[in-house]
Design a protein around this motif. Sequence first.
Motif, short mmCIF file in Angstrom:
data_model
loop_
_atom_site.label_atom_id
_atom_site.label_comp_id
_atom_site.label_asym_id
_atom_site.label_seq_id
_atom_site.Cartn_x
_atom_site.Cartn_y
_atom_site.Cartn_z
N GLY A 1 0.86 -1.09 0.11
CA GLY A 1 0.00 -0.20 -0.21
C GLY A 1 0.82 1.36 0.10
N ASP A 2 2.04 1.13 0.23
CA ASP A 2 3.04 2.35 0.14
C ASP A 2 3.49 2.58 -1.05
OD1 ASP A 2 2.62 2.77 3.07
OD2 ASP A 2 4.42 1.35 3.45
N ASN A 3 4.37 3.49 -1.25
CA ASN A 3 5.13 3.84 -2.45
C ASN A 3 6.52 4.33 -2.27
OD1 ASN A 3 2.54 3.84 -4.24
ND2 ASN A 3 2.06 5.45 -2.89
N VAL A 4 7.30 3.83 -2.96
CA VAL A 4 8.66 4.23 -3.11
C VAL A 4 9.10 4.78 -4.51
CG1 VAL A 4 11.24 3.14 -2.76
CG2 VAL A 4 9.36 2.34 -1.59
N TYR A 5 9.70 6.04 -4.23
CA TYR A 5 10.06 6.76 -5.54
C TYR A 5 11.49 6.67 -5.74
CZ TYR A 5 10.25 11.31 -2.96
OH TYR A 5 10.45 12.17 -1.99
N TYR A 6 12.14 6.76 -6.90
CA TYR A 6 13.41 6.67 -7.39
C TYR A 6 13.56 7.77 -8.46
CZ TYR A 6 17.70 5.06 -9.64
OH TYR A 6 18.89 4.88 -10.49
N GLN A 7 14.72 8.51 -8.40
CA GLN A 7 14.97 9.53 -9.44
C GLN A 7 16.15 9.02 -10.04
OE1 GLN A 7 16.05 13.55 -8.30
NE2 GLN A 7 15.60 14.10 -10.34
N ASN A 8 15.93 8.92 -11.61
CA ASN A 8 17.41 8.43 -12.34
C ASN A 8 18.23 9.70 -12.24
OD1 ASN A 8 19.02 8.19 -14.63
ND2 ASN A 8 17.55 6.41 -15.13
N PRO A 9 19.78 9.37 -11.89
CA PRO A 9 20.57 10.43 -11.80
C PRO A 9 21.06 11.02 -13.18
CG PRO A 9 21.48 8.31 -11.14
CD PRO A 9 20.07 8.18 -11.34
N GLN A 10 20.91 10.02 -14.36
CA GLN A 10 21.22 10.52 -15.54
C GLN A 10 20.17 11.38 -16.32
OE1 GLN A 10 21.96 7.02 -14.68
NE2 GLN A 10 24.00 7.74 -14.23
N ASN A 11 19.13 11.14 -16.32
CA ASN A 11 18.00 12.02 -17.17
C ASN A 11 17.07 12.62 -16.27
OD1 ASN A 11 15.98 9.84 -16.08
ND2 ASN A 11 16.14 8.67 -18.09
N GLY A 12 17.18 12.24 -14.95
CA GLY A 12 16.42 13.15 -13.80
C GLY A 12 14.81 12.61 -13.94
N ARG A 13 14.70 11.51 -14.58
CA ARG A 13 13.14 10.94 -14.33
C ARG A 13 12.75 10.33 -12.93
NH1 ARG A 13 10.78 6.97 -18.71
NH2 ARG A 13 10.39 9.11 -19.76
N PHE A 14 11.56 10.56 -12.45
CA PHE A 14 10.90 10.16 -11.46
C PHE A 14 10.08 8.78 -11.63
CE2 PHE A 14 12.09 14.27 -9.80
CZ PHE A 14 12.67 14.00 -8.54
N ILE A 15 10.47 7.74 -10.85
CA ILE A 15 9.64 6.72 -11.06
C ILE A 15 9.12 6.30 -9.51
CG2 ILE A 15 9.88 4.26 -11.28
CD1 ILE A 15 12.38 4.96 -13.35
N VAL A 16 7.74 6.17 -9.75
CA VAL A 16 7.21 5.62 -8.39
C VAL A 16 6.73 4.25 -8.31
CG1 VAL A 16 4.86 6.05 -7.01
CG2 VAL A 16 5.95 8.08 -8.25
N ASN A 17 7.26 3.53 -7.59
CA ASN A 17 7.12 1.99 -7.17
C ASN A 17 5.85 1.82 -6.20
OD1 ASN A 17 9.70 0.89 -8.87
ND2 ASN A 17 10.26 2.59 -7.64
N MET A 18 4.90 1.52 -6.64
CA MET A 18 3.73 1.19 -5.83
C MET A 18 3.79 -0.37 -5.51
SD MET A 18 0.74 3.20 -7.98
CE MET A 18 0.68 2.10 -9.42
N ILE A 19 3.83 -0.55 -3.94
CA ILE A 19 3.87 -1.86 -3.45
C ILE A 19 2.31 -2.07 -3.32
CG2 ILE A 19 4.94 -3.20 -1.57
CD1 ILE A 19 7.08 -1.49 -2.70
N THR A 20 2.11 -3.32 -4.21
CA THR A 20 0.73 -4.01 -4.06
C THR A 20 0.58 -5.31 -3.66
OG1 THR A 20 1.19 -4.58 -6.52
CG2 THR A 20 0.22 -2.54 -6.05
N LYS A 21 1.80 -6.01 -3.37
CA LYS A 21 1.76 -7.50 -2.75
C LYS A 21 3.23 -7.69 -1.95
CE LYS A 21 3.21 -8.91 -7.36
NZ LYS A 21 2.85 -9.76 -8.51
N ASN A 22 3.19 -8.75 -1.48
CA ASN A 22 4.42 -9.05 -0.48
C ASN A 22 5.57 -9.65 -1.16
OD1 ASN A 22 3.57 -8.27 2.08
ND2 ASN A 22 2.26 -10.25 2.37
N ASN A 23 5.33 -10.78 -2.11
CA ASN A 23 6.23 -11.43 -2.94
C ASN A 23 5.77 -11.44 -4.51
OD1 ASN A 23 7.72 -12.65 -0.55
ND2 ASN A 23 5.94 -13.27 -0.06
N TYR A 24 6.77 -11.52 -5.34
CA TYR A 24 6.45 -11.52 -6.63
C TYR A 24 5.44 -12.50 -7.16
CZ TYR A 24 9.96 -15.36 -7.37
OH TYR A 24 10.49 -16.57 -7.38
N TRP A 25 5.58 -13.60 -6.56
CA TRP A 25 4.54 -14.81 -6.72
C TRP A 25 3.16 -14.62 -6.33
CZ3 TRP A 25 8.45 -15.78 -3.40
CH2 TRP A 25 8.48 -15.76 -2.10
N ASN A 26 2.92 -13.66 -5.42
CA ASN A 26 1.67 -13.39 -4.97
C ASN A 26 0.76 -12.40 -5.89
OD1 ASN A 26 3.04 -12.91 -1.83
ND2 ASN A 26 1.95 -14.69 -2.32
#
Length: 114
Positions: free
Chosen positions: A60-85
């Motif tokens: 339910g939380d979000n983690v953002y990341y900024q690419n140091p080369q191009n400045g793009r922001f990426i928001v990673n929305m956490i929607t499950k515990n493990n990749y197989w769920n």
Amino acid sequence: MEIVEVKKDLLNVPNTYIVCYCISQDGAMGAGVARQICNENQKMRETVKNEITTKNIEVGDNVYYQNPQNGRFIVNMITKNNYWNKSYKMEQGEYLNNLKSCLMNLKKYMKNGC
């Protein structure tokens, strides 16, 4: 702040777009669009995994990341515990409210000169 959903190829949008997509809490990002985005953002997987661990990020939380080369922001929305769920069935409004809060924090961060 106005949030607009744009339906485009996430991998080919201008760097001025904030890219938002779903990942698991384990930070695997080893398949699908997550893998492709990680391939273009070499340090993102390590950075996001570290933040999930050190800040006790949960589904339910979000983690953002900024690419140091191009400045793009990426928001990673956490929607499950493990990749197989399957993603948790939270109310869509709950995910959107969490995303809106994340984007508002990101806006403050960008105003303060990153």
